[in-house]
Design a protein around this motif. Structure first.
Motif, PDB file in Angstrom:
ATOM      1  N   PHE A 179       0.758  -1.183   0.016  1.00  0.00           N
ATOM      2  CA  PHE A 179      -0.005   0.155   0.127  1.00  0.00           C
ATOM      3  C   PHE A 179       1.101   1.380  -0.112  1.00  0.00           C
ATOM      4  CE2 PHE A 179      -3.354  -2.615   1.804  1.00  0.00           C
ATOM      5  CZ  PHE A 179      -4.376  -2.403   0.846  1.00  0.00           C
ATOM      6  N   ASP A 180       1.869   1.177   0.836  1.00  0.00           N
ATOM      7  CA  ASP A 180       2.639   2.368   0.869  1.00  0.00           C
ATOM      8  C   ASP A 180       3.480   2.545  -0.386  1.00  0.00           C
ATOM      9  OD1 ASP A 180       2.096   2.736   3.443  1.00  0.00           O
ATOM     10  OD2 ASP A 180       3.670   1.630   4.282  1.00  0.00           O
ATOM     11  N   LYS A 181       3.918   1.476  -0.921  1.00  0.00           N
ATOM     12  CA  LYS A 181       4.622   1.523  -2.139  1.00  0.00           C
ATOM     13  C   LYS A 181       3.682   2.199  -3.345  1.00  0.00           C
ATOM     14  CE  LYS A 181       8.173   0.831  -5.012  1.00  0.00           C
ATOM     15  NZ  LYS A 181       9.420   1.720  -4.898  1.00  0.00           N
ATOM     16  N   ILE A 182       2.478   1.938  -3.490  1.00  0.00           N
ATOM     17  CA  ILE A 182       1.645   2.384  -4.433  1.00  0.00           C
ATOM     18  C   ILE A 182       1.322   3.888  -4.119  1.00  0.00           C
ATOM     19  CG2 ILE A 182      -0.733   2.302  -4.946  1.00  0.00           C
ATOM     20  CD1 ILE A 182      -0.979  -0.633  -4.535  1.00  0.00           C
ATOM     21  N   ARG A 183       1.104   4.221  -3.070  1.00  0.00           N
ATOM     22  CA  ARG A 183       1.167   5.992  -2.737  1.00  0.00           C
ATOM     23  C   ARG A 183       2.329   6.463  -3.161  1.00  0.00           C
ATOM     24  NH1 ARG A 183      -0.386   3.346   2.430  1.00  0.00           N
ATOM     25  NH2 ARG A 183      -2.844   3.461   2.815  1.00  0.00           N
ATOM     26  N   GLU A 184       3.590   5.745  -2.995  1.00  0.00           N
ATOM     27  CA  GLU A 184       4.831   6.291  -3.404  1.00  0.00           C
ATOM     28  C   GLU A 184       4.859   6.573  -4.811  1.00  0.00           C
ATOM     29  OE1 GLU A 184       9.372   4.933  -3.922  1.00  0.00           O
ATOM     30  OE2 GLU A 184       8.159   4.388  -2.112  1.00  0.00           O
ATOM     31  N   GLU A 185       4.475   5.413  -5.478  1.00  0.00           N
ATOM     32  CA  GLU A 185       4.400   5.447  -7.014  1.00  0.00           C
ATOM     33  C   GLU A 185       3.473   6.651  -7.834  1.00  0.00           C
ATOM     34  OE1 GLU A 185       6.621   4.248  -8.540  1.00  0.00           O
ATOM     35  OE2 GLU A 185       7.415   2.404  -7.402  1.00  0.00           O
ATOM     36  N   LEU A 186       2.224   6.451  -6.965  1.00  0.00           N
ATOM     37  CA  LEU A 186       1.347   7.491  -7.478  1.00  0.00           C
ATOM     38  C   LEU A 186       1.671   8.877  -7.192  1.00  0.00           C
ATOM     39  CD1 LEU A 186      -1.645   8.030  -8.472  1.00  0.00           C
ATOM     40  CD2 LEU A 186      -2.372   7.938  -6.111  1.00  0.00           C
ATOM     41  N   ALA A 187       2.648   9.176  -6.137  1.00  0.00           N
ATOM     42  CA  ALA A 187       3.104  10.598  -6.010  1.00  0.00           C
ATOM     43  C   ALA A 187       4.015  10.776  -7.156  1.00  0.00           C
ATOM     44  CB  ALA A 187       3.847  10.701  -4.657  1.00  0.00           C
ATOM     45  N   GLU A 188       5.037   9.777  -7.358  1.00  0.00           N
ATOM     46  CA  GLU A 188       5.850   9.899  -8.425  1.00  0.00           C
ATOM     47  C   GLU A 188       5.348  10.187  -9.818  1.00  0.00           C
ATOM     48  OE1 GLU A 188       8.727   6.851  -8.237  1.00  0.00           O
ATOM     49  OE2 GLU A 188       9.449   7.259  -6.207  1.00  0.00           O
ATOM     50  N   LEU A 189       4.258   9.716  -9.974  1.00  0.00           N
ATOM     51  CA  LEU A 189       3.323   9.646 -11.453  1.00  0.00           C
ATOM     52  C   LEU A 189       2.948  11.108 -11.423  1.00  0.00           C
ATOM     53  CD1 LEU A 189       2.236   8.593 -13.914  1.00  0.00           C
ATOM     54  CD2 LEU A 189       0.224   7.855 -12.672  1.00  0.00           C
ATOM     55  N   GLU A 190       2.352  11.529 -10.123  1.00  0.00           N
ATOM     56  CA  GLU A 190       1.685  13.015 -10.607  1.00  0.00           C
ATOM     57  C   GLU A 190       2.871  13.965 -10.554  1.00  0.00           C
ATOM     58  OE1 GLU A 190      -1.613  15.465  -7.983  1.00  0.00           O
ATOM     59  OE2 GLU A 190      -0.751  13.708  -6.931  1.00  0.00           O
ATOM     60  N   TRP A 193       3.962  14.071 -14.180  1.00  0.00           N
ATOM     61  CA  TRP A 193       2.942  14.630 -15.096  1.00  0.00           C
ATOM     62  C   TRP A 193       3.083  16.234 -14.655  1.00  0.00           C
ATOM     63  CZ3 TRP A 193       0.040  14.217 -19.167  1.00  0.00           C
ATOM     64  CH2 TRP A 193      -0.979  15.107 -19.432  1.00  0.00           C
ATOM     65  N   ASP A 194       2.992  16.664 -13.348  1.00  0.00           N
ATOM     66  CA  ASP A 194       2.996  18.132 -13.313  1.00  0.00           C
ATOM     67  C   ASP A 194       4.571  18.614 -13.851  1.00  0.00           C
ATOM     68  OD1 ASP A 194       0.757  18.186 -11.882  1.00  0.00           O
ATOM     69  OD2 ASP A 194       1.662  17.614  -9.905  1.00  0.00           O
ATOM     70  N   GLN A 195       5.449  17.969 -14.020  1.00  0.00           N
ATOM     71  CA  GLN A 195       6.676  18.814 -14.509  1.00  0.00           C
ATOM     72  C   GLN A 195       6.576  18.821 -15.959  1.00  0.00           C
ATOM     73  OE1 GLN A 195       9.956  16.516 -13.022  1.00  0.00           O
ATOM     74  NE2 GLN A 195       9.747  17.329 -11.071  1.00  0.00           N
ATOM     75  N   GLY A 196       5.662  18.415 -16.412  1.00  0.00           N
ATOM     76  CA  GLY A 196       5.312  18.756 -18.038  1.00  0.00           C
ATOM     77  C   GLY A 196       4.959  17.513 -18.904  1.00  0.00           C
ATOM     78  N   GLU A 197       4.134  17.563 -19.727  1.00  0.00           N
ATOM     79  CA  GLU A 197       3.832  16.460 -20.637  1.00  0.00           C
ATOM     80  C   GLU A 197       4.872  16.046 -21.550  1.00  0.00           C
ATOM     81  OE1 GLU A 197      -0.255  16.871 -22.404  1.00  0.00           O
ATOM     82  OE2 GLU A 197      -0.787  18.317 -20.876  1.00  0.00           O
ATOM     83  N   GLY A 198       6.045  17.053 -21.819  1.00  0.00           N
ATOM     84  CA  GLY A 198       7.099  16.709 -22.590  1.00  0.00           C
ATOM     85  C   GLY A 198       7.735  15.337 -22.437  1.00  0.00           C
ATOM     86  N   ASP A 199       8.112  15.063 -21.181  1.00  0.00           N
ATOM     87  CA  ASP A 199       8.764  13.734 -20.665  1.00  0.00           C
ATOM     88  C   ASP A 199       7.742  12.657 -20.761  1.00  0.00           C
ATOM     89  OD1 ASP A 199      10.612  12.043 -20.172  1.00  0.00           O
ATOM     90  OD2 ASP A 199      11.246  13.126 -18.165  1.00  0.00           O
ATOM     91  N   GLN A 200       7.302  12.568 -21.775  1.00  0.00           N
ATOM     92  CA  GLN A 200       6.133  11.178 -21.959  1.00  0.00           C
ATOM     93  C   GLN A 200       6.790   9.747 -21.585  1.00  0.00           C
ATOM     94  OE1 GLN A 200       2.993  12.160 -21.981  1.00  0.00           O
ATOM     95  NE2 GLN A 200       2.166  10.063 -22.332  1.00  0.00           N
ATOM     96  N   ALA A 201       8.169   9.683 -21.882  1.00  0.00           N
ATOM     97  CA  ALA A 201       8.646   8.371 -21.428  1.00  0.00           C
ATOM     98  C   ALA A 201       8.895   8.278 -19.815  1.00  0.00           C
ATOM     99  CB  ALA A 201      10.019   8.396 -22.012  1.00  0.00           C
TER     100      ALA A 201
END
Length: 282
Positions: A179-190, A193-201
């Motif tokens: 559960f903690d890992k999923i929260r961590e991965e979700l935060a990294e995904l967000e 995304w917030d840093q810009g759509e240019g780095d789609q990879a």
């Protein structure tokens, strides 16, 4: 080659029919053009159609879909026999030997285990088989996560890989860590995304990490993630169609409705679904 003479042995009849279809002189042109690679997608498709019939509880369709899947096995075995590699009988003999070897509590003198113990024992036997391959010089069996098919869809392959890793201690001790890992991965995904759509990879990589962690959580919770996702998809389809009906009753289409109207129709569909479920449970 004459038409196959049907017998009272349906399995033998199926083998004869496939031999007839693959006859170089008088067989079916389409069947003759196929090879292992071209047939493989059909094999996967038929396996999914078996799963779909099971999900819908339709035993008549399940019978037919199992027949279609069996045909795929016969097709592959026939092509292998033509190359002198193995026959359908070899395939059956191999799985017979494997099932006897992996069930000593049934076919030998081992005691009857519980379900959890049996699962661990099953994995122990498979690990011994991989070790035997390594001893025989099989370079494909050098890791605890070897021989997990790369052709598997992502969710079941994740389950197999993480289960193998867990057997050698590479795992969280409880679901809470996942559960903690999923929260961590979700935060990294967000963040990606917030840093810009240019780095789609990077966004794609972070999304993959979150999906992987979610599938791993399913393993910890003893839930088949593919089955869970298929159930959600089925509910989405039912709710979407019901929402369309709700809007149609108001003279609207999904395209014409406002966001608020679509949301209201969706909630109405969910309420109707819950009411039907409550009636079914009563």
């Amino acid at each position: 080659m004459a038409d196959p003479e049907l017998t009272h042995d349906p399995m033998q009849d199926l083998l004869s029919i496939m031999a007839r279809l693959r006859d170089p002189q008088s067989g079916c042109p389409w069947d003759l053009q196929q090879d292992f690679r071209s047939i493989a997608p059909y094999t996967i498709e038929e396996a999914y159609e078996v799963a779909d019939a099971i999900e819908r509880g339709n035993l008549n369709e399940l019978r037919d879909e199992l027949g279609d899947l069996l045909l795929q096995v016969v097709f592959h075995a026939r092509m292998a026999e033509e190359q002198g590699a193995f026959t359908f009988s070899d395939v059956a003999a191999a799985i017979n030997d494997k099932m006897i070897r992996r069930h000593p509590h049934v076919f030998a003198t081992a005691s009857m285990p519980g379900v959890d113990e049996q699962t661990r024992h099953w994995e122990d036997i498979k690990a011994e088989e991989r070790a035997a391959k390594r001893a025989d010089g099989d370079a494909t069996a050098a890791s605890a996560i070897d021989d997990v098919s790369a052709a598997l869809p992502g969710l079941p392959r994740t389950i197999k890989l993480t289960r193998r890793a867990a057997r050698v201690g590479f795992d969280w001790p409880s679901p809470h860590g996942v559960f903690d890992k999923i929260r961590e991965e979700l935060a990294e995904l967000e963040e990606a995304w917030d840093q810009g759509e240019g780095d789609q990879a990077r966004v794609e990589a972070e999304l993959g990490d979150m999906l992987f962690a979610t599938a791993n959580l399913a393993r910890h919770l003893r839930i088949d993630p593919e089955s869970a996702l298929r159930g959600t998809i089925r509910r989405f389809e039912e709710r979407f169609r019901e929402a369309e009906k709700v809007l149609a009753g108001r003279g609207l289409t999904m395209e014409d409705a406002s966001f608020e109207q679509r949301e209201a129709a969706w909630e109405s569909a969910k309420r109707k679904e819950r009411a039907r479920q409550q009636e079914a449970d009563a």
